[in-house]
Motif scaffolding. Structure first.
Motif, PDB file in Angstrom:
ATOM      1  N   ILE A 190       0.830  -1.208   0.000  1.00 34.36           N
ATOM      2  CA  ILE A 190       0.000   0.000   0.000  1.00 34.36           C
ATOM      3  C   ILE A 190       0.862   1.255   0.000  1.00 34.36           C
ATOM      4  O   ILE A 190       0.473   2.291  -0.552  1.00 34.36           O
ATOM      5  CB  ILE A 190      -1.010   0.015   1.171  1.00 34.36           C
ATOM      6  CG1 ILE A 190      -0.308   0.067   2.532  1.00 34.36           C
ATOM      7  CG2 ILE A 190      -1.950  -1.182   1.073  1.00 34.36           C
ATOM      8  CD1 ILE A 190      -1.267   0.206   3.707  1.00 34.36           C
ATOM      9  N   ARG A 191       2.050   1.175   0.590  1.00 32.29           N
ATOM     10  CA  ARG A 191       2.935   2.338   0.592  1.00 32.29           C
ATOM     11  C   ARG A 191       3.628   2.508  -0.756  1.00 32.29           C
ATOM     12  O   ARG A 191       3.918   3.631  -1.168  1.00 32.29           O
ATOM     13  CB  ARG A 191       3.962   2.221   1.709  1.00 32.29           C
ATOM     14  CG  ARG A 191       3.322   2.205   3.101  1.00 32.29           C
ATOM     15  CD  ARG A 191       4.351   2.438   4.179  1.00 32.29           C
ATOM     16  NE  ARG A 191       4.901   3.773   4.077  1.00 32.29           N
ATOM     17  CZ  ARG A 191       6.122   4.118   4.497  1.00 32.29           C
ATOM     18  NH1 ARG A 191       6.929   3.205   5.019  1.00 32.29           N
ATOM     19  NH2 ARG A 191       6.540   5.350   4.381  1.00 32.29           N
ATOM     20  N   ALA A 192       3.877   1.406  -1.439  1.00 36.48           N
ATOM     21  CA  ALA A 192       4.532   1.488  -2.743  1.00 36.48           C
ATOM     22  C   ALA A 192       3.578   1.959  -3.831  1.00 36.48           C
ATOM     23  O   ALA A 192       3.971   2.707  -4.728  1.00 36.48           O
ATOM     24  CB  ALA A 192       5.119   0.129  -3.118  1.00 36.48           C
ATOM     25  N   PHE A 193       2.301   1.529  -3.759  1.00 37.48           N
ATOM     26  CA  PHE A 193       1.386   1.737  -4.873  1.00 37.48           C
ATOM     27  C   PHE A 193       0.143   2.556  -4.519  1.00 37.48           C
ATOM     28  O   PHE A 193      -0.718   2.753  -5.380  1.00 37.48           O
ATOM     29  CB  PHE A 193       0.955   0.388  -5.446  1.00 37.48           C
ATOM     30  CG  PHE A 193       2.058  -0.329  -6.186  1.00 37.48           C
ATOM     31  CD1 PHE A 193       2.444   0.094  -7.442  1.00 37.48           C
ATOM     32  CD2 PHE A 193       2.709  -1.413  -5.617  1.00 37.48           C
ATOM     33  CE1 PHE A 193       3.462  -0.565  -8.140  1.00 37.48           C
ATOM     34  CE2 PHE A 193       3.727  -2.083  -6.291  1.00 37.48           C
ATOM     35  CZ  PHE A 193       4.108  -1.649  -7.559  1.00 37.48           C
ATOM     36  N   GLY A 194       0.029   3.031  -3.283  1.00 33.17           N
ATOM     37  CA  GLY A 194      -1.127   3.840  -2.928  1.00 33.17           C
ATOM     38  C   GLY A 194      -1.173   5.146  -3.712  1.00 33.17           C
ATOM     39  O   GLY A 194      -0.134   5.767  -3.970  1.00 33.17           O
ATOM     40  N   THR A 195      -2.365   5.556  -4.082  1.00 35.99           N
ATOM     41  CA  THR A 195      -2.539   6.801  -4.840  1.00 35.99           C
ATOM     42  C   THR A 195      -2.681   7.987  -3.882  1.00 35.99           C
ATOM     43  O   THR A 195      -2.913   7.798  -2.675  1.00 35.99           O
ATOM     44  CB  THR A 195      -3.811   6.712  -5.702  1.00 35.99           C
ATOM     45  OG1 THR A 195      -4.951   6.665  -4.826  1.00 35.99           O
ATOM     46  CG2 THR A 195      -3.788   5.479  -6.589  1.00 35.99           C
TER      47      THR A 195
END
Length: 352
Positions: A190-195
């Motif tokens: 979620i930290r790598a790909f969260g918008t």
């Protein structure tokens, strides 16, 4: 929330000093007996072991792609992790094959997103699969897009009242039976790909996961390894990370390896995953005596064909058996996962 993910190798400075202090305690085994210091492992031996493992990992991972249309944590995500590690250290890999794993992973996720516009349910191993899939895409250098945002949305909704992400299959140890594993990969994902639109919920889930990780008690090596990773990804303070490092070091065996459980013997899965976590999440130097002992165990345990054997203890064999080209028949999936972790751990010994 930073748009860039936590780096795969990130710790230094004050935390490194804390870890160095914890590492010195590892010179004593759990039974109190002393461990004699040995000279560093020869670089040429490590390089030869990695070179021997590389083609058979690539063959086994490619074999899974040929026989199945799904994504597999053991045959895509962990081989990608190993291949990324060796590629970064100058080894030639099958670049087209590497991209095929990423393309397959993305295609599976895109198909899921089209079928599940509410992002409520996930295929396969649920949050475990989602976390491993986004790990593969991140390590492969794929950029955030609508598909990865959809998977993040699923993870944000999944277990939102728990404070952590629960494992999907307690009868499929080690990779899908630990909520520490599921939680660590979910936080990283979620930290790598969260918008930007997901930023506040990503921060809230990260804080909740950190609090759970700080108080949860690990039971075995998989728990300890991924508690350390999770504390790292959730940006815990230096002291609990150093304590998690010591907790993992304290369970190293006299043969230099780690065992999956207290009742089992040391193996490449537990040892490889422990070493990678200790170095990349805990800041332990690869020259540390404990790391060197682990490397010696892996070198001694490697088979003549370049692989490492680990016997499966999964009670859930819901996938129909097929041959990927990797050895060990019914034990090939845990063994390719173990071989990937072992190869990554050895590659960290080599200068990038």
């Amino acid at each position: 929330m930073p748009r860039r993910p936590p780096r795969f190798l990130i710790l230094s400075g004050a935390l490194g000093a804390c870890v160095a202090g914890a590492a010195s305690d590892a010179m004593l085994l759990a039974d109190g007996s002393a461990v004699a210091e040995e000279s560093a492992v020869r670089t040429e031996d490590v390089r030869a072991a990695v070179a021997k493992a590389l083609p058979v990992i690539e063959k086994g991972a490619a074999g899974h792609l040929e026989h199945r249309a799904c994504f597999a944590c053991h045959s895509q995500a962990l081989p990608v992790l190993a291949l990324r590690s060796v590629r970064d250290r100058g080894f030639a890999i099958d670049a087209a094959g590497f991209d095929k794993h990423l393309d397959r992973t993305h295609a599976v996720l895109s198909q899921w997103a089209e079928r599940n516009p509410d992002r409520k349910n996930f295929t396969g191993g649920a949050a475990d699969t989602a976390g491993y899939a986004l790990l593969a895409l991140e390590l492969g250098g794929r950029k955030p897009d609508d598909t990865t945002a959809a998977v993040v949305e699923y993870l944000l909704q999944r277990d939102d009242s728990r404070g952590y992400w629960r494992a999907s299959h307690d009868d499929r140890p080690p990779t899908e039976a630990s909520s520490f594993t599921t939680t660590a990969w979910a936080v990283r994902a979620i930290r790598a790909f969260g918008t930007p639109e997901q930023r506040e919920r990503v921060s809230a889930r990260t804080r909740a996961a950190r609090e759970w990780l700080l108080r949860a008690e690990p039971r075995d090596t998989e728990d300890r390894v991924f508690r350390l990773w999770g504390l790292n990804y959730a940006e815990a303070e230096a002291q609990p990370i150093a304590a998690a490092v010591k907790d993992l070091l304290d369970t190293q065996r006299g043969d230099g390896g780690w065992a999956q459980t207290a009742e089992m013997e040391s193996d490449a899965y537990a040892t490889g995953s422990a070493l990678v976590a200790l170095h990349q999440a805990g800041g332990l130097a690869t020259g540390d005596p404990a790391y060197q002992r682990g490397v010696r165990f892996l070198l001694a345990d490697q088979r003549e064909d370049g692989t490492w054997f680990v016997q499966s203890r999964s009670a859930n064999r819901f996938q129909t058996y097929f041959e990927t080209g990797f050895p060990y028949e019914q034990d090939q999936w845990i063994s390719i996962a173990a071989s990937a972790w072992a190869t990554a751990a050895l590659a960290l010994e080599l200068a990038p």
